[in-house]
Enzyme design. Structure first.
Site, mmCIF file in Angstrom:
data_model
loop_
_atom_site.group_PDB
_atom_site.id
_atom_site.type_symbol
_atom_site.label_atom_id
_atom_site.label_comp_id
_atom_site.label_asym_id
_atom_site.label_seq_id
_atom_site.Cartn_x
_atom_site.Cartn_y
_atom_site.Cartn_z
ATOM 1 N N ASP A 37 -3.570 5.403 7.696
ATOM 2 C CA ASP A 37 -4.010 4.855 6.411
ATOM 3 C C ASP A 37 -2.846 4.746 5.439
ATOM 4 O O ASP A 37 -2.988 5.002 4.247
ATOM 5 C CB ASP A 37 -5.134 5.713 5.807
ATOM 6 C CG ASP A 37 -5.874 4.986 4.678
ATOM 7 O OD1 ASP A 37 -5.733 3.756 4.583
ATOM 8 O OD2 ASP A 37 -6.575 5.656 3.894
ATOM 9 N N TYR A 38 -1.688 4.334 5.930
ATOM 10 C CA TYR A 38 -0.507 4.160 5.097
ATOM 11 C C TYR A 38 -0.419 2.732 4.555
ATOM 12 O O TYR A 38 0.648 2.120 4.532
ATOM 13 C CB TYR A 38 0.757 4.490 5.886
ATOM 14 C CG TYR A 38 1.061 5.961 6.005
ATOM 15 C CD1 TYR A 38 0.669 6.871 5.033
ATOM 16 C CD2 TYR A 38 1.771 6.458 7.100
ATOM 17 C CE1 TYR A 38 0.962 8.218 5.142
ATOM 18 C CE2 TYR A 38 2.078 7.811 7.217
ATOM 19 C CZ TYR A 38 1.665 8.683 6.233
ATOM 20 O OH TYR A 38 1.958 10.021 6.341
#
Length: 854
Positions: free
Chosen positions: A521-522
């Site tokens: 989830d970057y």
């Protein structure tokens, strides 16, 4: 009966019972620390806790015996604690808090008990000396750390207990009633276009977008920052820099609140408010949107409301929080001054509408879409309120308003599309659609079809280059963040990438991926900044993009080629649930990184040795091999940094005159676990009939084999404190040309934070989590709020020293602006608080300036 001699009678007075109570407390802590120490040592961790626990048990035993051996044993234990504490972390004051404060309290209590152990009464000088030692011991570790400047006293506008829309009856004292409608200038409706009207003689046919909408091949005039603040990032170059220098380090202490305005938009049935709004300033007015998307104009000099437009968004459209980061301003080329909507405000809503109103009156623009509205759910397919929302302002380049959307994370692979679309800023007609799953089609979907579902979306703010005609899209991840084996090859290529799109055609010019096969989830949350980058051969048109994992990349914005080498370094792939999917390398910037060294056991923290011990045990139990540790299901894994940064939507600021880049950042891990579908149980996505918005448990991630359980910030359940030692956030100055760090300071004090949610009121710098960005002024100041201590502060850009601060009535999770009215420089911010960051919610817009000269 023989009397017992006085000296042989058992002493059952206050001293006796105080010693027994102390012995019991020490015994309880001794048992817990010994048991935890055995557990930690068995996991390969520090032996200190086991030895300290034994020392506490022996101390307690001899306290029960009322023996002076208790004092000597504890002195030895305490001396060992001192040696161990300074060996582990040296003179880091915050790191020493859980190591030394509680043991020092016990030391003082044991010393106070010494007279009773000898059968003597307590002497006043013993009590006084022990109390002084206690106070000194408690203060010493904290004094080692930094203190922030005291809050400068300000005269503030009076607060109202019940916020209400500032009508003529309820407006705060600083506001005046809006002028009656008849005082507003008469506006003429936009002229209708005759499709049969011939073009001018010898005129070249205008270029068109894929859908046939005329496109502006030539750049449109742009408004500069200074007197105005015409776009979310200052301009669409997003430098967040003001050339105003009236306020400087020498006089910033004289700032005073000039006015305060309240929107009246406060939580109703839900407390999930996180406005994150940054206002614009154009001409005489400030333009903003409230948490629920109410557009408002106020006088920039007085805070008096000029107009408001309420799109009537329902609360069931709120995703994570009620958010409207800002609006966009657009001047229609060649429009008459008195023409309705010649200047207009555009913004998106939580219920997925793109709206346009007249900038002078707030009246809907009849020539834009359907009576001023474009419905963004067209072509999206199945959705429900809160799943597909717009939280960021459009970016307008060459007359095309570029809009993305937030798709709520963690729900399902079959989520609404991440399509990014361009709309004619005058008519609202679709100019193009950048649909990742349909690279050969820039039109709307054919009848009966929808945009490709589950693709990476752009929930944050794009940057734009009017000269090149490019818009730069920071893309997020695919719909299922923490599992990737079911993604398409196009998703694997474009997810978590910066994409340059030709705004006249919708075609991508280049893209640069910041994470390969992202399962962390970057997503790119920070708005990139456009600069003319200094090199030995002159300046290069560049774009700087910062990331949640901490890397800052500098690219040629014409081609996407890095100006500083990007190294592909090996990362762990040998653990986790999909080792064959993971990339064995990830891109690391050689320009600058906000990434900190990998965590170790000694980085664990707490309010006391007990919760620090528990965090150490959790650390040793977790899967962790540094940055990019793969997601695991056999136990928790540590994601460091967590998905909140590095840098998030607050973005950076760039002073090209001084050659300085300012970046605030978060420094927190997450403590996560993939939960197998059969173990996840009854967790439902928000589109399912059984869905309960208050349901506990992991996010479902339907379509993948795993739900996801995220402990954001890795907070300890009992105290609510984070397991990693402070700081949790900071602000850094970076040499623009070389990428070298100029200074780095923790951002935020401990005044509003503490165990169990109780504010400590300590003014010491701790470095809190922060969301929101900085603004730099030519006067040599960085203005920023962002931290959870509810302060706005001015920082000397040369030294990093905080030279002014003021307390806000709500959390400052947003970005300030600077503008000028009548030769007077203002600083303004819209503190609205943030439910996720647990800061007070508000509906404020506040402005500061230096006292007027008589």
């Amino acid at each position: 009966m023989t009397d017992t001699p006085r000296e042989d009678r058992p002493n059952r007075g206050f001293g006796f019972w105080a010693v027994m109570i102390l012995a019991t407390i020490v015994a309880v802590f001794g048992i817990l620390i010994t048991a935890g120490g055995v557990w930690l040592a068995a996991l390969g961790g520090s032996w200190y806790y086991l030895l300290a626990g034994i020392g506490l048990l022996l101390t307690a035993f001899f306290l029960f015996q009322r023996s002076m051996l208790a004092v000597w044993i504890y002195l030895v234990t305490y001396l060992g604690t001192l040696i161990w504490a300074f060996w582990e972390v040296g003179f880091d004051g915050w790191a020493q808090v859980p190591r030394l404060v509680a043991p020092t309290v016990v030391l003082v209590l044991v010393l106070l008990a010494a007279p009773a152990l000898r059968g003597r009464t307590w002497r006043r000088d013993t009590v006084t000396g022990a109390a002084a030692a206690l106070a000194l011991a408690l203060m010493t570790p904290l004094l080692i750390g930094h203190t922030d400047n005291p809050v400068i006293a300000q005269e503030t506008a009076p607060e109202t207990e019940e916020p209400a829309p500032p009508t003529e009856e309820t407006a705060p004292p600083t506001q005046e009633p809006a002028p009656p409608a008849e005082e507003l200038p008469a506006l003429e409706p936009a002229p209708e276009t005759d499709p049969e009207m011939p073009s001018e003689e010898n005129a070249e046919p205008a270029a068109t977008t894929p859908t046939g909408i005329p496109a502006n091949e030539d750049p449109l005039p742009t408004m500069e920052v200074g007197e105005n603040w015409p776009a979310y990032g200052g301009t669409y170059r997003a430098n967040r820099y003001s050339p105003l220098g009236q306020i400087n380090p020498g006089n910033v202490g004289q700032l005073e609140r000039v006015w305060e305005y309240r929107t009246g938009d406060m939580p109703g049935e839900t407390d999930d408010y996180s406005p994150e709004n940054t206002p614009l300033k154009v001409g005489d007015d400030l333009y903003m949107c409230s948490a629920m998307g109410i557009a408002i104009a106020v006088d920039a000099a007085t805070g008096r409301e000029e107009w408001r437009y309420d799109p009537q968004v329902s609360e069931d459209a709120i995703p994570y929080g009620a958010t409207c980061r800002g609006v966009a301003y657009f001047e229609v080329p060649d429009a008459a001054d008195n023409e309705l909507c010649a200047t207009r405000i555009l913004w998106g809503t939580l219920d997925a509408r793109l709206l346009a109103v007249d900038a002078r009156t707030g009246q809907p623009c009849p020539d834009f879409g359907l009576d001023g509205e474009v419905f963004l759910e067209e072509g999206i397919g199945e959705t429900v309120p809160g799943w597909y929302t717009v939280t960021s302002p459009p970016t307008i380049v060459r007359g095309v308003a570029v809009v993305g959307a937030q798709v709520k994370d963690g729900q399902a692979e079959d989520s609404p599309s991440g399509v990014v679309r361009g709309y004619d800023a005058v008519t609202g007609e679709l100019a193009w659609a950048w649909d990742l799953g349909n690279p050969d089609n820039r039109d709307a979907p054919a009848e009966g079809e929808v945009y490709t579902r589950g693709t990476p979306n752009m929930w944050t703010i794009a940057a734009g280059d009017e000269e090149l005609g490019h818009v730069y899209l920071p893309l997020g991840n695919s719909a299922v963040d923490y599992y990737g084996s079911n993604r398409s090859e196009l998703e694997n290529e474009y997810a978590t990438a910066l994409v340059a799109v030709d705004v006249t055609t919708g075609e991508d010019v280049w893209h640069f991926q910041t994470v390969y096969r992202d399962v962390w989830d970057y997503d790119l949350g920070s708005q990139p900044s456009l600069v003319d980058f200094p090199t030995d051969d002159g300046t290069v048109p560049a774009i700087i993009v910062s990331s949640k994992q901490g890397e800052i990349y500098v690219l040629d914005r014409r081609s996407g080629e890095p100006l500083f080498p990007v190294e592909e370094r090996e990362v762990p792939t040998g653990m986790g649930v999909e080792p064959d999917y993971l990339s064995p390398v990830q891109p690391f910037s050689t320009y600058h990184s906000l990434l900190f060294p990998a965590l170790t056991e000694k980085d664990m923290w707490g309010a006391t040795p007990l919760d620090q011990l528990w965090c150490r045990i959790q650390f040793k139990m977790a899967n962790y091999e540094g940055v990019y540790t793969p997601p695991t299901t056999d136990g928790r894994w540590i994601q460091y940094p967590g998905y909140n940064g590095g840098q998030d939507w607050g973005s950076m600021a760039v002073d090209t005159q001084r050659g300085t880049l300012i970046a605030n950042y978060n420094d927190m891990p997450n403590y996560n676990r993939l939960v197998p579908r059969e173990e996840a149980g009854e967790v439902h996505a928000l589109f399912e009939p059984e869905y309960d918005p208050d349901q506990e448990g992991p996010d479902p991630q339907l379509g993948s084999p795993y739900a996801i359980d995220v402990n954001a910030g890795w907070r300890e359940d009992w105290t609510g404190l984070m397991c990693k030692q402070p700081p949790y956030g900071g602000i850094r100055a970076i040499d623009l040309e070389t990428g070298e760090t100029l200074w780095d300071e923790p951002l935020g004090t401990a005044r509003a934070n503490g165990p169990f949610g109780i504010p400590s009121m300590l003014p010491m710098k701790i470095g809190t989590p922060n969301n929101g960005g900085p603004v730099i002024t030519a006067g040599g100041l960085v203005f920023i709020a962002a931290a959870t201590d509810n302060l706005i502060r001015a920082i000397d850009i040369e030294t990093g020293e905080t030279v002014w601060s003021d307390e806000l009535p709500a959390g400052g999770q947003t970005t300030p602006i600077s503008y000028e009215v009548g030769g007077r420089q203002f600083i303004a911010i819209a503190p609205g608080g943030h439910h996720f960051m647990e800061t007070p919610i508000g509906d404020y817009l506040i402005a500061w300036a230096l006292p007027e000269q008589e």
